[in-house]
Design an enzyme around this catalytic site. Structure first.
Site, mmCIF file in Angstrom:
data_model
loop_
_atom_site.group_PDB
_atom_site.id
_atom_site.type_symbol
_atom_site.label_atom_id
_atom_site.label_comp_id
_atom_site.label_asym_id
_atom_site.label_seq_id
_atom_site.Cartn_x
_atom_site.Cartn_y
_atom_site.Cartn_z
ATOM 1 N N SER B 46 0.721 -1.096 0.246
ATOM 2 C CA SER B 46 0.252 -0.151 -0.229
ATOM 3 C C SER B 46 1.032 1.413 0.166
ATOM 4 C CB SER B 46 -1.104 -0.276 1.132
ATOM 5 O OG SER B 46 -1.739 0.605 1.182
ATOM 6 N N GLU B 47 0.907 2.673 -0.882
ATOM 7 C CA GLU B 47 1.547 3.505 -1.306
ATOM 8 C C GLU B 47 2.167 4.693 -0.223
ATOM 9 O OE1 GLU B 47 -0.915 2.560 -2.916
ATOM 10 O OE2 GLU B 47 -2.021 4.596 -3.068
ATOM 11 N N ASN B 48 1.321 4.283 1.001
ATOM 12 C CA ASN B 48 1.357 4.880 1.890
ATOM 13 C C ASN B 48 2.358 4.053 2.985
ATOM 14 O OD1 ASN B 48 -0.504 2.711 2.277
ATOM 15 N ND2 ASN B 48 -1.286 3.984 4.759
ATOM 16 N N GLY B 49 2.752 2.931 2.902
ATOM 17 C CA GLY B 49 3.805 2.815 2.885
ATOM 18 C C GLY B 49 3.887 1.189 3.862
ATOM 19 N N SER B 88 8.492 4.141 -0.570
ATOM 20 C CA SER B 88 7.681 3.663 -1.014
ATOM 21 C C SER B 88 6.997 3.885 -2.595
ATOM 22 C CB SER B 88 5.923 3.800 -0.741
ATOM 23 O OG SER B 88 4.496 3.601 -1.294
#
Lengths: 231, 218
Positions: B46-49, B88
């Site tokens: 998930s690109e938020n980390g 990320s």
């Protein structure tokens, strides 16, 4: 090097009208909520805020928006905020929407002394308007420039008196890059410990990037989308 | 019969391969995680980390510090890791993620995608979508074949502001699986009971049909 300030008002001292701020967080996760509340109290205005999101109507940066303290937002996603939408569509608020990865890298570049870089993100879209295009390995890229801030305000889980920071889970997000890119970086932490307490192997942001640190009085840590499964 | 959202997700899940790192967008793509085929292990980014995203937490175990890119509370799997947003997107731009699945409002016959803005109406921002579509080699779009007004979303040219150009290679809709190559949609499979004629009538962009088109097996 003791960077501790005892109160939030001391932490945000020097933030004046029309300055550029970076504020860490993704949605409401990992936002410097004590510092935001203090900025609302001081009434400082005309701010340019660089932050991935703009909070919700009654929490996070939404509070500064309600109070009309923000002149310009630089973000990647600003949904879930009616007041934001209203101010943007009426032209009261200037908004620069940029791809999330480019936003993160532009902050990182600002802190790392890299003035600009090429990225494929946004090529062929309105994000690329007016930007230099160059082809590398047969693929077009656009030139994106570094971002800087007068003050960067970040939120960490633990911090020590030297300004070393440790983040928890996905509350890390934009905080480390923004810490690097502020002329003055303010860290608000849930737990402030003496130097030597944190394991140097496990520090996420080295203290060199932090000028002021304080323990927040209270963290609401609001959840934006509470999703669960049944047992 | 046309597939529902779960059916689309189930068909996309058949594209997963063992050992892949996968980024799932908000909406139908999120449902793909419910249909991972037997014997296959994938890890969700998930690109938020977070890498190694797990299911939603049990009630009472939500952690405000642990969310996905849709801002929903989540859990992690064994072996998960957390990282900052620059790292990320290094994973994404650096093509370390093998598959990206995302939704769209429009896709064109040359692989352009529009999914972030309706001028004057919806201006929420692109989030990570532009980085994802510009970088990923393997992008699958999950969407309904037509919009609510019954207008085709598979077009000659996108009418909405673009998210990326010439980047989509595969589309899975409620009616069909289509590959995009040489400036056209190629019909690969049709949903159970859906006729080639129906797909043809609901696809505005160029559609290539080669011989018998098999039904999806779900």
């Amino acid at each position: 090097m003791n960077k501790v300030v005892t109160t939030v008002s001391e932490a945000v001292r020097g933030i004046e009208d029309n300055m550029t701020l970076m504020l860490g967080g993704f949605g409401l996760c990992g936002i410097p909520e004590n510092s935001i509340a203090e900025l609302v109290r001081t009434g400082v205005s005309g701010l340019t805020c660089i932050s991935n999101n703009a909070g919700v109507d009654d929490f996070g940066l939404g509070l500064l928006l309600q109070n009309k303290q923000i002149k310009k937002m630089i973000s990647s996603y600003v949904g879930e905020n009616d007041e934001f939408e209203r101010q943007m569509l009426s032209g009261e608020l200037e908004v620069d929407l940029i791809p999330q990865g480019s936003l993160a890298e532009r902050c990182r570049a600002g802190g790392a002394g890299i003035p600009a870089f090429y990225t494929p993100a946004g090529y062929g879209t309105e994000v690329a308007e007016g930007k230099e295009v160059r082809v590398f390995n047969g693929k077009p890229h656009i030139l994106e420039s570094a971002l800087h801030a007068d003050y960067a305000i970040v939120k960490a889980w633990k911090g020590d008196t030297e300004g070393n920071l440790v983040f928890k889970a996905t509350a890390r997000n934009f905080n480390p890059m923004m810490a690097m890119a502020g002329k003055i970086t303010i860290a608000e932490v849930e737990e402030l410990v003496p130097a030597g307490t944190l394991n140097p192997n496990e520090i996420h942001t080295p203290g060199i990037f932090v000028q002021r640190i304080f323990q927040g009085a209270r963290f609401e840590k609001r959840i934006e989308q509470r999703t669960t499964r049944t047992r | 019969m046309a597939l529902d959202k779960n059916g689309i997700a189930q068909r996309i899940a058949q594209e997963l391969r063992d050992g892949w790192y996968v980024n799932l967008g908000i909406g139908i793509p999120t449902l793909v995680a419910n249909y991972i085929p037997e014997g296959i292990e994938v890890e969700f980014q998930s690109e938020n980390g977070v890498l190694g995203m797990g299911p939603f937490p049990f009630e009472g175990e939500e952690d405000a510090d642990l969310i996905n890119a849709g801002k929903q509370t989540i859990t992690t799997m064994k072996g998960a890791s957390f990282f900052d947003s620059a790292t990320s997107f290094a994973m994404i731009r650096g093509q370390h993620v093998q598959l990206t699945v995302l939704g769209a409002m429009e896709v064109s016959e040359n692989g352009d995608i529009a999914n972030w803005k309706i001028p004057g109406k919806m201006v929420k921002g692109m989030g990570g979508a532009m980085d994802l579509v510009a970088s990923a080699d393997n992008i699958i779009v999950a969407m309904m074949h037509s919009n609510r007004a019954g207008v085709s979303k598979l077009l000659k040219n996108c009418s909405l502001p673009l998210t990326g150009v010439a980047c989509v290679k595969k589309v899975v809709t409620d009616l069909a699986v289509l590959e995009i190559k040489e400036g056209a949609f190629h019909l690969v499979e049709r949903a159970p009971g859906v006729s080639v004629e129906e797909i043809k009538s609901k696809t505005e962009g160029s559609l290539i049909i080669n011989g018998e088109v098999p039904e999806m097996s779900l």
